[in-house]
Scaffold this motif. Structure first.
Motif, PDB file in Angstrom:
ATOM      1  N   ARG A  16      63.294 148.199  92.234  1.00 59.45           N
ATOM      2  CA  ARG A  16      64.209 148.807  91.270  1.00 59.45           C
ATOM      3  C   ARG A  16      64.356 147.865  90.083  1.00 59.45           C
ATOM      4  NH1 ARG A  16      69.518 150.297  94.430  1.00 59.45           N
ATOM      5  NH2 ARG A  16      69.201 148.193  95.148  1.00 59.45           N
ATOM      6  N   LEU A  18      66.730 147.097  86.790  1.00 66.44           N
ATOM      7  CA  LEU A  18      68.011 147.364  86.154  1.00 66.44           C
ATOM      8  C   LEU A  18      67.859 147.270  84.642  1.00 66.44           C
ATOM      9  CD1 LEU A  18      71.092 147.819  86.354  1.00 66.44           C
ATOM     10  CD2 LEU A  18      71.332 145.331  86.393  1.00 66.44           C
ATOM     11  N   THR A  20      70.056 147.350  81.361  1.00 67.48           N
ATOM     12  CA  THR A  20      71.400 147.345  80.796  1.00 67.48           C
ATOM     13  C   THR A  20      71.360 148.051  79.446  1.00 67.48           C
ATOM     14  OG1 THR A  20      71.074 145.179  79.744  1.00 67.48           O
ATOM     15  CG2 THR A  20      72.022 145.198  81.957  1.00 67.48           C
ATOM     16  N   ARG A  43      67.077 151.824  87.355  1.00 68.89           N
ATOM     17  CA  ARG A  43      68.519 151.856  87.578  1.00 68.89           C
ATOM     18  C   ARG A  43      69.171 151.632  86.217  1.00 68.89           C
ATOM     19  NH1 ARG A  43      72.275 148.463  91.827  1.00 68.89           N
ATOM     20  NH2 ARG A  43      73.748 150.153  92.037  1.00 68.89           N
ATOM     21  N   MET A  45      72.125 150.978  83.751  1.00 64.75           N
ATOM     22  CA  MET A  45      73.477 150.431  83.695  1.00 64.75           C
ATOM     23  C   MET A  45      74.118 150.811  82.363  1.00 64.75           C
ATOM     24  SD  MET A  45      74.773 146.569  84.205  1.00 64.75           S
ATOM     25  CE  MET A  45      76.498 146.156  84.125  1.00 64.75           C
ATOM     26  N   TYR A  60      66.463 158.553  86.997  1.00 66.17           N
ATOM     27  CA  TYR A  60      67.038 157.219  87.095  1.00 66.17           C
ATOM     28  C   TYR A  60      68.209 157.238  88.065  1.00 66.17           C
ATOM     29  CZ  TYR A  60      70.636 159.146  84.052  1.00 66.17           C
ATOM     30  OH  TYR A  60      71.628 159.921  83.533  1.00 66.17           O
ATOM     31  N   GLU A  61      68.607 156.043  88.481  1.00 61.62           N
ATOM     32  CA  GLU A  61      69.801 155.868  89.305  1.00 61.62           C
ATOM     33  C   GLU A  61      70.886 155.317  88.382  1.00 61.62           C
ATOM     34  OE1 GLU A  61      71.281 152.940  92.911  1.00 61.62           O
ATOM     35  OE2 GLU A  61      69.155 153.100  92.467  1.00 61.62           O
ATOM     36  N   PHE A  63      74.247 153.435  87.222  1.00 62.84           N
ATOM     37  CA  PHE A  63      75.106 152.336  87.642  1.00 62.84           C
ATOM     38  C   PHE A  63      76.076 152.071  86.504  1.00 62.84           C
ATOM     39  CE2 PHE A  63      76.005 147.727  87.710  1.00 62.84           C
ATOM     40  CZ  PHE A  63      76.574 147.622  88.962  1.00 62.84           C
TER      41      PHE A  63
END
Length: 70
Positions: A16, A18, A20, A43, A45, A60-61, A63
């Motif tokens: 995964r 991340l 931002t 992921r 953010m 996407y996941e 967060f």
């Protein structure tokens, strides 16, 4: 055809990544590139309550978080 690798046939999870600020112009394009590449899962953010319009239609996941100190 035999597959080679260290996992000896076990299902391998995708890493995964991340991103931002994923709802911004650059972040959304990075999410798109990760999805298109297929080797990783994205992921995203974003700050709580952020608009997600730029991420519509992308895989996407989500967060929600904050990385700055006040």
């Amino acid at each position: 055809m035999k597959e080679s690798g260290l996992n000896n046939g076990a299902v391998q999870k995708k890493a995964r990544v991340l991103v931002t600020g994923a709802n911004g112009l650059l972040g959304a394009n990075i999410i798109h590139a990760i999805r298109h590449d297929g080797r990783c899962r994205a992921r995203a953010m974003v700050r709580k309550g952020a608009l997600l319009r730029s991420l519509e239609g992308l895989d996407y996941e989500l967060f929600e978080g904050e990385i700055t100190r006040k």
